[in-house]
Design an enzyme around this catalytic site. Structure first.
Site: not given
Ligand code: ADP
Length: 162
Positions: A16, A89
């Site tokens: 994130h 991802r």
């Molecule tokens: P959600 O509750 O919508 O699944 P997350 O908190 O898991 O949201 O993730 C928020 C955003 O960050 C999403 O767009 C997700 O694809 C992105 N994200 C999560 N982990 C990673 C990562 N390791 N690398 C890049 N983007 C990520």
């Protein structure tokens, strides 16, 4: 350009943070929207998640953390944001993300979604994986900032006691 980066962030990971730092360079202003998600039962409360993100994103002076509930497009409109940022991802993210982006575009034509592909080193990383590893006593220091690691360990300890 004002952008919104929405998510649950339960907890925030280096994946994130990578998206935050890269999109903060592209947008003039970046709002990290923290979803009060009623369907998932989160490890951290909304307030805890907001506070952790504020602390670990302090170095970016154009980043603000704002909680929200309800429709993302309504939040985007209320913040007068032009763009929604999401991280992509693997192929597994793609189907859901494209569906959501297109739905949001239908609901509010002025809201565009911008995807940043994940940095290779974080492509495997998710909040769920972090919680799973921590539950079984694994080392999560490669996945989350130190402050977050400590908060996760405290939570695990609390859970063990109840
Ligand atoms: P959600 O509750 O919508 O699944 P997350 O908190 O898991 O949201 O993730 C928020 C955003 O960050 C999403 O767009 C997700 O694809 C992105 N994200 C999560 N982990 C990673 C990562 N390791 N690398 C890049 N983007 C990520």
């Amino acid at each position: 350009m004002r952008a919104i980066y929405p998510g649950s962030f339960d907890p925030i990971t280096f994946g994130h943070l990578d998206i935050i730092s890269r999109s903060a360079k592209i947008a003039d202003e970046l709002i990290v929207g923290v979803l009060k998600n009623n369907s998932k039962s989160p490890l951290f409360s909304l307030e805890e998640r907001v506070k952790m993100i504020e602390e670990v994103s302090r170095e970016f002076n154009n980043v603000k953390v704002v909680p929200f509930e309800g429709l993302l497009v309504d939040f985007a409109k209320s913040m007068q944001a032009d763009v929604v940022v999401r991280g992509l991802r693997a192929i597994t993210d793609f189907e859901y993300e494209i569906q959501m982006a297109q739905t949001n575009h239908k609901l509010a034509e002025q809201v565009e979604t911008m995807f940043l592909t994940t940095s290779l080193e974080y492509s495997y990383l998710s909040s769920t994986i972090v919680k799973e590893v921590a539950t079984f006593g694994g080392d999560i220091s490669q996945f989350v900032p130190e402050l977050v690691r400590q908060k996760v360990l405290e939570k695990m300890e609390e859970r063990r006691r109840v």
